[in-house]
Enzyme design. Structure first.
Site, PDB file in Angstrom:
ATOM      1  N   GLY A 132      17.956 -24.672  18.949  1.00  0.00           N
ATOM      2  CA  GLY A 132      17.005 -25.496  19.698  1.00  0.00           C
ATOM      3  C   GLY A 132      17.551 -26.868  20.034  1.00  0.00           C
ATOM      4  O   GLY A 132      16.804 -27.749  20.456  1.00  0.00           O
ATOM      5  N   GLU A 138      18.384 -32.613  12.566  1.00  0.00           N
ATOM      6  CA  GLU A 138      18.115 -31.688  11.461  1.00  0.00           C
ATOM      7  C   GLU A 138      19.075 -31.973  10.304  1.00  0.00           C
ATOM      8  O   GLU A 138      18.683 -31.983   9.133  1.00  0.00           O
ATOM      9  CB  GLU A 138      18.265 -30.242  11.938  1.00  0.00           C
ATOM     10  CG  GLU A 138      17.135 -29.819  12.875  1.00  0.00           C
ATOM     11  CD  GLU A 138      17.356 -28.492  13.568  1.00  0.00           C
ATOM     12  OE1 GLU A 138      18.495 -28.011  13.596  1.00  0.00           O
ATOM     13  OE2 GLU A 138      16.375 -27.941  14.107  1.00  0.00           O
TER      14      GLU A 138
HETATM   15  C1  5RP Z   1      16.684 -25.771  16.179  1.00  0.00           C
HETATM   16  C2  5RP Z   1      17.046 -24.892  15.050  1.00  0.00           C
HETATM   17  C3  5RP Z   1      16.075 -23.825  14.665  1.00  0.00           C
HETATM   18  O1  5RP Z   1      15.754 -23.967  13.320  1.00  0.00           O
HETATM   19  C4  5RP Z   1      16.699 -22.477  14.891  1.00  0.00           C
HETATM   20  O2  5RP Z   1      17.143 -22.402  16.246  1.00  0.00           O
HETATM   21  C5  5RP Z   1      15.731 -21.332  14.611  1.00  0.00           C
HETATM   22  O3  5RP Z   1      14.716 -21.325  15.567  1.00  0.00           O
HETATM   23  P1  5RP Z   1      13.533 -20.270  15.525  1.00  0.00           P
HETATM   24  O4  5RP Z   1      12.698 -20.612  14.336  1.00  0.00           O
HETATM   25  O5  5RP Z   1      12.815 -20.510  16.836  1.00  0.00           O
HETATM   26  O6  5RP Z   1      14.132 -18.897  15.449  1.00  0.00           O
HETATM   27  O7  5RP Z   1      18.067 -25.006  14.435  1.00  0.00           O
HETATM   28  O8  5RP Z   1      17.749 -26.632  16.524  1.00  0.00           O
END
Ligand code: 5RP
Length: 256
Positions: A132, A138
């Site tokens: 994302g 994060e």
């Molecule tokens: C965003 C992330 C999310 O935690 C990862 O992409 C998982 O996403 P989802 O819960 O929609 O599967 O790292 O940068």
């Protein structure tokens, strides 16, 4: 009680991922979607944090569809903690819409528990994150948090990291330089065109890049000039993982 399914087998895939068919204790069947697995781990994380909350607790909140379900679940306990630090503007907006105070990280002394999803997780609880594009914030929130709880459906569980393309956040003017250096490391970086991170940077996704030594790779990529950070969470892995399966939620804890 998280274990609620007794037998399952995948039947087909569609937009939200694999659809599972389960036979429960009474013998009746029910379909379990990937979204339902995400909901189950969001609720498992809520059950986990609830007895740990204090009036002055600050939570770290991640980004993505699984984290969104956790944010929605938090509404039920919003009076039991102080507020949250979010790993993205999108999550901050969602928290505020639910009436949960959002703090700038610089104004808080500590984060008690950070809850977030992942794109891949190995048995050492090393992660790939950044699908994302929120990987840098994060990683910052995870670094500050006393405890990192990862919530994911079973499609994210892997023996070895590297099937999911590794996101790397890059200063825009360094994009081509960083891409050339990533090729030297053995990967195939692709610019995620049209995506600008909350920090004003761009993302390179590194394809065809097996990662047998996550910690070494995390450090090597971060040494490339122009890289802000990469989506490997090996230096700071998860402490607890709740993994949603059609047979229930499995819990993994780090022995580090
Ligand atoms: C965003 C992330 C999310 O935690 C990862 O992409 C998982 O996403 P989802 O819960 O929609 O599967 O790292 O940068």
């Amino acid at each position: 009680m998280h274990r609620q399914f007794f037998f399952s087998r995948p039947v087909f895939t569609r937009g939200t991922g694999t659809l599972y068919y389960t036979i429960n204790a009474t013998g009746s069947g029910a379909a379990v979607t990937q979204d339902e697995l995400k909901q189950a781990v969001a609720e498992a994380a809520l059950d986990y944090i609830k007895p740990r909350l204090e009036r002055d607790s600050i939570l770290g909140i991640g980004t993505g569809s699984t984290a969104n379900l956790f944010i929605d679940a938090l509404v039920g306990v919003s009076g039991l903690f102080d507020g949250a630090v979010a790993s993205s503007e999108a999550s901050a907006d969602r928290l505020r819409r639910h009436g949960i105070p959002v703090y700038d990280l610089n104004t808080v002394d500590a984060i008690d528990i950070y809850v977030d999803g992942a794109d891949e997780c190995n048995p050492q609880l090393h992660l790939i994150k950044g699908g994302g594009a929120a990987l840098t914030r994060e990683k910052i929130v995870a670094a500050v948090a006393r405890e990192f709880v990862c919530i994911a459906d079973e499609s994210k569980w892997v023996k070895h990291l590297g099937n999911f393309p590794l996101p790397v956040e890059v200063i825009p003017m360094a994009r081509s330089h960083v891409a050339r250096e990533l090729v030297k490391l053995g990967g195939n970086p692709i610019w995620r065109e049209g995506v600008v991170t909350d920090n004003g940077n761009v993302i390179l996704d590194v394809y065809n890049f097996p990662i047998p030594q996550p910690l070494a790779t995390e450090h090597a990529i971060n040494q490339i000039v122009g890289v802000v950070t990469n989506g490997l969470f090996a230096a700071r892995p998860a402490d607890v993982v709740f993994l949603g399966t059609p047979d229930g939620v499995n819990t993994f804890t780090s022995n580090r």
